[in-house]
Design an enzyme around this catalytic site. Sequence first.
Site, PDB file in Angstrom:
ATOM      1  N   HIS A  22       0.692  -1.300  -0.043  1.00 40.23           N
ATOM      2  CA  HIS A  22       0.103  -0.038   0.216  1.00 40.23           C
ATOM      3  C   HIS A  22       0.763   1.121   0.105  1.00 40.23           C
ATOM      4  O   HIS A  22       2.155   1.228   0.124  1.00 40.23           O
ATOM      5  CB  HIS A  22      -0.988  -0.103   1.165  1.00 40.23           C
ATOM      6  CG  HIS A  22      -0.310   0.014   2.549  1.00 40.23           C
ATOM      7  ND1 HIS A  22       0.446   0.936   3.037  1.00 40.23           N
ATOM      8  CD2 HIS A  22      -0.334  -1.017   3.626  1.00 40.23           C
ATOM      9  CE1 HIS A  22       1.085   0.510   4.161  1.00 40.23           C
ATOM     10  NE2 HIS A  22       0.292  -0.618   4.686  1.00 40.23           N
ATOM     11  N   HIS A  25       4.070   1.443   2.386  1.00 39.85           N
ATOM     12  CA  HIS A  25       5.303   0.787   1.786  1.00 39.85           C
ATOM     13  C   HIS A  25       5.864   1.709   0.882  1.00 39.85           C
ATOM     14  O   HIS A  25       6.991   2.003   0.723  1.00 39.85           O
ATOM     15  CB  HIS A  25       4.764  -0.516   1.516  1.00 39.85           C
ATOM     16  CG  HIS A  25       4.202  -1.526   2.567  1.00 39.85           C
ATOM     17  ND1 HIS A  25       3.141  -1.772   2.050  1.00 39.85           N
ATOM     18  CD2 HIS A  25       4.178  -1.765   3.621  1.00 39.85           C
ATOM     19  CE1 HIS A  25       2.468  -2.648   3.149  1.00 39.85           C
ATOM     20  NE2 HIS A  25       3.389  -2.292   4.122  1.00 39.85           N
ATOM     21  N   CYS A 130       1.603 -10.008  20.547  1.00 36.59           N
ATOM     22  CA  CYS A 130       0.820  -9.816  19.396  1.00 36.59           C
ATOM     23  C   CYS A 130       1.297 -10.317  18.058  1.00 36.59           C
ATOM     24  O   CYS A 130       2.349  -9.848  17.612  1.00 36.59           O
ATOM     25  CB  CYS A 130       0.818  -8.263  19.272  1.00 36.59           C
ATOM     26  SG  CYS A 130      -0.068  -7.650  17.960  1.00 36.59           S
ATOM     27  N   CYS A 133       2.180  -7.547  15.385  1.00 36.80           N
ATOM     28  CA  CYS A 133       3.595  -7.064  15.560  1.00 36.80           C
ATOM     29  C   CYS A 133       4.588  -7.906  15.566  1.00 36.80           C
ATOM     30  O   CYS A 133       5.587  -7.548  15.532  1.00 36.80           O
ATOM     31  CB  CYS A 133       3.750  -6.089  16.994  1.00 36.80           C
ATOM     32  SG  CYS A 133       2.765  -4.977  17.282  1.00 36.80           S
ATOM     33  N   CYS A 147      -3.425  -4.278  21.772  1.00 41.74           N
ATOM     34  CA  CYS A 147      -2.356  -3.752  21.120  1.00 41.74           C
ATOM     35  C   CYS A 147      -3.053  -2.470  20.391  1.00 41.74           C
ATOM     36  O   CYS A 147      -3.746  -2.629  19.638  1.00 41.74           O
ATOM     37  CB  CYS A 147      -1.681  -4.787  20.277  1.00 41.74           C
ATOM     38  SG  CYS A 147      -0.742  -3.800  19.051  1.00 41.74           S
ATOM     39  N   HIS A 150      -2.601  -2.821  16.462  1.00 40.43           N
ATOM     40  CA  HIS A 150      -3.437  -3.701  15.693  1.00 40.43           C
ATOM     41  C   HIS A 150      -4.783  -3.926  16.342  1.00 40.43           C
ATOM     42  O   HIS A 150      -5.822  -4.678  15.858  1.00 40.43           O
ATOM     43  CB  HIS A 150      -2.820  -5.094  15.804  1.00 40.43           C
ATOM     44  CG  HIS A 150      -1.589  -4.898  14.856  1.00 40.43           C
ATOM     45  ND1 HIS A 150      -0.224  -4.621  15.441  1.00 40.43           N
ATOM     46  CD2 HIS A 150      -1.513  -5.124  13.462  1.00 40.43           C
ATOM     47  CE1 HIS A 150       0.526  -4.706  14.690  1.00 40.43           C
ATOM     48  NE2 HIS A 150       0.063  -4.899  13.377  1.00 40.43           N
ATOM     49  N   LYS A 299      -6.392   6.152  10.548  1.00 43.42           N
ATOM     50  CA  LYS A 299      -5.449   5.206  10.025  1.00 43.42           C
ATOM     51  C   LYS A 299      -6.052   4.512   9.050  1.00 43.42           C
ATOM     52  O   LYS A 299      -7.107   4.105   8.889  1.00 43.42           O
ATOM     53  CB  LYS A 299      -5.351   4.433  11.426  1.00 43.42           C
ATOM     54  CG  LYS A 299      -4.024   3.674  11.182  1.00 43.42           C
ATOM     55  CD  LYS A 299      -4.077   2.629  12.746  1.00 43.42           C
ATOM     56  CE  LYS A 299      -3.218   1.457  12.217  1.00 43.42           C
ATOM     57  NZ  LYS A 299      -2.431   0.780  13.006  1.00 43.42           N
ATOM     58  N   LYS A 302      -7.824  -2.059   6.670  1.00 42.98           N
ATOM     59  CA  LYS A 302      -8.600  -2.944   5.659  1.00 42.98           C
ATOM     60  C   LYS A 302     -10.059  -2.798   6.003  1.00 42.98           C
ATOM     61  O   LYS A 302     -11.013  -2.486   5.403  1.00 42.98           O
ATOM     62  CB  LYS A 302      -8.526  -4.436   5.938  1.00 42.98           C
ATOM     63  CG  LYS A 302      -7.181  -4.840   4.771  1.00 42.98           C
ATOM     64  CD  LYS A 302      -7.766  -5.926   4.003  1.00 42.98           C
ATOM     65  CE  LYS A 302      -6.758  -6.250   2.804  1.00 42.98           C
ATOM     66  NZ  LYS A 302      -5.731  -6.898   3.081  1.00 42.98           N
TER      67      LYS A 302
HETATM   68  N1  MSP Z   1       8.539  -6.733   8.475  1.00 37.75           N
HETATM   69  C1  MSP Z   1       8.712  -5.912   9.245  1.00 37.75           C
HETATM   70  C2  MSP Z   1       9.973  -5.048   9.215  1.00 37.75           C
HETATM   71  C3  MSP Z   1      11.084  -6.100   9.240  1.00 37.75           C
HETATM   72  S1  MSP Z   1      12.550  -5.113   8.889  1.00 37.75           S
HETATM   73  C4  MSP Z   1      13.867  -5.952   9.262  1.00 37.75           C
HETATM   74  C5  MSP Z   1       7.486  -4.866   8.983  1.00 37.75           C
HETATM   75  N2  MSP Z   1       6.904  -4.889   7.947  1.00 37.75           N
HETATM   76  S2  MSP Z   1       5.379  -3.856   7.482  1.00 37.75           S
HETATM   77  O1  MSP Z   1       5.224  -4.345   6.222  1.00 37.75           O
HETATM   78  O2  MSP Z   1       4.702  -3.754   8.591  1.00 37.75           O
HETATM   79  O3  MSP Z   1       6.152  -2.635   7.291  1.00 37.75           O
HETATM   80  C6  MSP Z   1       6.193  -1.619   8.014  1.00 37.75           C
HETATM   81  C7  MSP Z   1       6.884  -0.380   7.459  1.00 37.75           C
HETATM   82  O4  MSP Z   1       6.066   0.003   6.365  1.00 37.75           O
HETATM   83  C8  MSP Z   1       7.038   1.087   8.140  1.00 37.75           C
HETATM   84  O5  MSP Z   1       7.910   1.126   9.278  1.00 37.75           O
HETATM   85  C9  MSP Z   1       6.967   2.135   7.184  1.00 37.75           C
HETATM   86  O6  MSP Z   1       8.240   2.005   6.836  1.00 37.75           O
HETATM   87  C10 MSP Z   1       6.038   1.415   6.205  1.00 37.75           C
HETATM   88  N3  MSP Z   1       4.368   1.782   6.433  1.00 37.75           N
HETATM   89  C11 MSP Z   1       3.371   1.245   6.515  1.00 37.75           C
HETATM   90  N4  MSP Z   1       2.270   1.950   6.957  1.00 37.75           N
HETATM   91  C12 MSP Z   1       2.770   3.016   6.860  1.00 37.75           C
HETATM   92  C13 MSP Z   1       2.052   4.287   6.692  1.00 37.75           C
HETATM   93  N5  MSP Z   1       0.502   4.150   6.977  1.00 37.75           N
HETATM   94  N6  MSP Z   1       2.355   5.402   6.616  1.00 37.75           N
HETATM   95  C14 MSP Z   1       4.160   5.359   6.284  1.00 37.75           C
HETATM   96  N7  MSP Z   1       4.746   4.435   6.372  1.00 37.75           N
HETATM   97  C15 MSP Z   1       4.052   3.159   6.450  1.00 37.75           C
HETATM   98  O7  MSP Z   1       7.425  -3.925  10.074  1.00 37.75           O
END
Ligand code: MSP
Length: 478
Positions: A22, A25, A130, A133, A147, A150, A299, A302
Amino acid sequence: MPSEKEKFYITTPIYYVNAEPHIGHTYTTVAADVLARYHRLIGDNTFFATGTDEHGAKISQKAKIESKKPKEFTDEIATKFQMAWDEMNISNNRFIRTTEEAHKKAVQNALRYMYDKGDIYLDKYEGYYCTGCEQFKNEKDLVEGKCPDHQVKPEWVSEETYVFKMSKYAKTLEEKIKKDELKIYPESRKNEILSFYKNENLKDISFSRKNVKWGIELPWDKAHTAYVWSDAFLNYLTILDWDGSGKKCPEMFPPEMQLMSKDILRVHATIWPAMLLSLDLPLQKVMFVHGFFLVDGQKMSKSIGNVIAPKELVKRYGVDATRYLLMSATTFGRDGDIGWKKFDEKYTADLANGVGNLVARTSNLLEKNEIKIDLKSGEDKKIIKDFYDKMDKCKLNEAVQVIWDKFRAMDEYLSEKAPWKMDNIDEKKEVLIKVAQNILNSAQLLQIIMPETAEKIIKQFSAKQIKKGKALFPRLEK
Ligand code: MSP
């Protein structure tokens, strides 16, 4: 600007494959791409890493819901991430998946090194876990028993587990963060981590799971799989072909910059560097924590139904406009609110009516008046300096603004001089050449933000007879 060729290793988090990519990322990944392109532009030896985090309960549970085998499911979603980044023109040097054989082998070697050193020991562990997380939570991290990230009640886990002696490294890490040997930006995030070190004693942490089969087996005890974060962190090394030997540092390691958002800073500032100390490897230099996107004040989730996928943005605005909209949407490092209405307005103002119109007006006038010129770029030292200054400080939205200020100034200059009303051809030529030169200079910098658009402009404005091309940013359909 560095005088010698310096090393610049930049990473994004590796993303969970429980769902498709999304814009959250995408934001991190485009920001890392912009920084990587910048460092290549100034001549640094650059390596840009990203990938997917594929093991653990969270993923295997999701696969089950989808009635798929974990491998089949992760293959599907990992491919979607790769396709999304290809579409967004992301210039990563490699894409790592934690299900790759070489990664698994290296993780086993690394954990074995830590175990042999006495940093991993067998114990019993219990606490609230969790799965969202993939972390144990302290009771005081929970809000009304849930949490906060989540909105679910974590499960009570009590089992035999291998534990990592993280407490052993607490003092060293706290000192290194204090002294900025391990930098955390923005400053407020560093303070948050330092108060965490001060107020909570860094405890030893569960590093294996007996009841999670979808993971990497511990080489000395196959009844356990590695804790998913211990597996995931090592991607930052295995993507550089590291084989898991302690002390053996890959040439590009450590990272000069690790990008992430606030949700995963704490683990990156505790578990990850503690693992590096245990492995006798150098610590990452800088962690930059950007903000979280909210969609129309809420936030992204889904259940609310407001998740925006990068391909939806690309469909409406195109690749480069999407990159622009993400990079300029919020102050880098702070939370920010986004939404379709805002994106539409910004697209129209800054792209269709902004640079798109400026380029069209200027090229049209040059063609109509048959003005021949031969522009060279790189003349404007001031804009280069301003832009580099912002990039060096990771002020990405301000760097973008430097370019747009120039476009706006040229737009105003053109309207004020109104060369289309001028009779004197030399005067007309002077005005148009000035504008064209500034467009070309700006496009050189624009390359790192909007690579395809910049290339089109550079090609168009480097010709001896500049011609009006196709509209760069067509008007939006309602
Ligand atoms: N898999 C773990 C990370 C392991 S790194 C060794 C993880 N994955 S995640 O898919 O949840 O990705 C989290 C990251 O995605 C956040 O730290 C950020 O970089 C990005 N984002 C996810 N949602 C976001 C927003 N709503 N806004 C901005 N960035 C966001 O955690």
